[in-house]
Scaffold this motif. Structure first.
Motif, PDB file in Angstrom:
ATOM      1  N   ALA A  53       5.738   7.139   0.131  1.00  0.00           N
ATOM      2  CA  ALA A  53       6.839   6.700  -1.353  1.00  0.00           C
ATOM      3  C   ALA A  53       8.108   7.238  -0.899  1.00  0.00           C
ATOM      4  N   LYS A  54       8.360   8.235  -0.416  1.00  0.00           N
ATOM      5  CA  LYS A  54       9.494   8.819   0.089  1.00  0.00           C
ATOM      6  C   LYS A  54      10.173   8.034   1.012  1.00  0.00           C
ATOM      7  N   GLU A  55       9.415   7.665   2.308  1.00  0.00           N
ATOM      8  CA  GLU A  55       9.716   6.818   3.304  1.00  0.00           C
ATOM      9  C   GLU A  55      10.458   5.341   2.935  1.00  0.00           C
ATOM     10  N   LEU A  62       3.571   1.464  -6.826  1.00  0.00           N
ATOM     11  CA  LEU A  62       3.599   0.522  -5.848  1.00  0.00           C
ATOM     12  C   LEU A  62       2.945   1.068  -4.513  1.00  0.00           C
ATOM     13  N   VAL A  63       2.920   2.447  -4.344  1.00  0.00           N
ATOM     14  CA  VAL A  63       2.389   2.863  -3.280  1.00  0.00           C
ATOM     15  C   VAL A  63       0.927   2.934  -3.451  1.00  0.00           C
ATOM     16  N   VAL A  66      -1.331   0.507  -1.178  1.00  0.00           N
ATOM     17  CA  VAL A  66      -2.014   0.967   0.084  1.00  0.00           C
ATOM     18  C   VAL A  66      -3.317   1.144  -0.269  1.00  0.00           C
ATOM     19  N   VAL A  67      -3.831   2.021  -0.980  1.00  0.00           N
ATOM     20  CA  VAL A  67      -5.165   2.166  -1.178  1.00  0.00           C
ATOM     21  C   VAL A  67      -5.913   1.014  -1.722  1.00  0.00           C
ATOM     22  N   THR A  68      -5.397   0.618  -2.913  1.00  0.00           N
ATOM     23  CA  THR A  68      -6.218  -0.361  -3.466  1.00  0.00           C
ATOM     24  C   THR A  68      -6.347  -1.628  -2.855  1.00  0.00           C
ATOM     25  N   VAL A 118       1.148  -2.825   2.865  1.00  0.00           N
ATOM     26  CA  VAL A 118       0.124  -3.354   2.303  1.00  0.00           C
ATOM     27  C   VAL A 118      -0.521  -4.430   2.928  1.00  0.00           C
ATOM     28  N   LEU A 119       0.200  -5.362   3.410  1.00  0.00           N
ATOM     29  CA  LEU A 119      -0.565  -6.468   3.829  1.00  0.00           C
ATOM     30  C   LEU A 119      -1.249  -6.082   5.142  1.00  0.00           C
TER      31      LEU A 119
END
Length: 199
Positions: A53-55, A62-63, A66-68, A118-119
C-alpha cells in the motif's frame, strides 16, 4: 455428426487409460510440495500488504484485491480443472497450471503498479487452482488402490499445515513428524499404525 461422436469416443477412451508415472514416490513429492505452495500462496502476502500500500500509494480496500483476486480465482477454478482433466492429459493440464502459476509469480515480482500486481495474482491463482484438485486426480490414477488413502492423506496434510500455521519454519516439531512417519507406514498392524492411534 459422426465426426463429433468419434471425437467424444476417443476422448472417453483416453480418459479411462491410467497414467502410470515412473516412480510414485517422486510423483508424491512433486504433488505434496505443489499443493503446499499453492495453498500458502493465497495469503502469504498478507504480511507485506502495508508495504504494498505504501509503495503504490493505494488504500487498504484496493490493496485487499491482491489477496482477494487470488483466492476468488482459486475457489472458482478448482471445479473447472477437475472437469478439464477428464478431457485432456493430466500431465499436460498440470504442466499448463504450473506454467500459469510461474508466469503469474513473475508478473507479480516485476509489477510496476497495483493493477498489474493484482493481474499477476489472478494469473497465479488460475494456475494454483489446478494443483490441489489435479493432485488428487493424479493419485487416483497413478497410485494402486491399497496405497491411495496414504497418498491422499499426505496431500490433505498440506491443508492442515497451512490452516494451523505449521508451514512456518519454527512450528513443525517432532509430534508432526511422527504423524507423517506413521502415515508413510502402509502396514495397518505395524508400529506406524499403533503410533497413529496414540497421537
Amino acid at each position: 455428426m459422426r465426426d463429433g461422436a468419434m471425437l467424444g469416443f476417443r476422448l472417453r477412451r483416453e480418459v479411462r487409460e491410467p497414467e502410470k508415472p515412473a516412480r510414485v514416490g517422486l510423483l508424491l513429492a512433486v504433488l505434496v510440495s505443489g499443493v503446499l505452495v499453492a495453498i500458502t500462496a493465497g495469503d502469504m502476502v498478507v504480511a507485506v500488504l502495508p508495504l504494498v500500500a505504501k509503495e503504490f500509494g493505494a488504500s487498504e480496500a484496493l490493496v485487499g484485491w491482491v489477496v482477494t483476486g487470488y483466492l476468488l480465482v482459486l475457489s472458482v477454478g478448482i471445479p473447472f480443472y477437475g472437469r478439464i482433466s477428464d478431457f485432456f492429459s493430466l500431465r499436460r493440464v498440470f504442466a499448463v497450471a504450473l506454467l500459469l502459476f510461474a508466469v503469474g509469480s513473475l508478473v507479480c515480482a516485476l509489477a510496476p503498479s497495483l493493477p498489474v500486481l493484482v493481474l499477476g495474482r489472478i494469473v497465479q491463482g488460475t494456475g494454483a487452482a489446478a494443483i490441489p484438485v489435479l493432485s488428487l486426480v493424479a493419485v487416483t490414477r497413478a497410485v494402486e488402490p491399497g496405497k491411495r488413502g496414504t497418498a491422499m492423506g499426505l496431500i490433505f496434510l498440506q491443508w492442515g499445515c497451512r490452516d494451523r500455521g505449521w508451514a512456518s519454519p519454527g512450528r513443525c516439531g517432532r509430534p508432526d513428524l511422527r504423524l507423517v512417519r506413521s502415515l508413510l507406514d502402509h502396514d495397518s498392524t505395524g508400529p506406524g499404525a499403533r503410533s497413529l492411534r496414540t497421537v
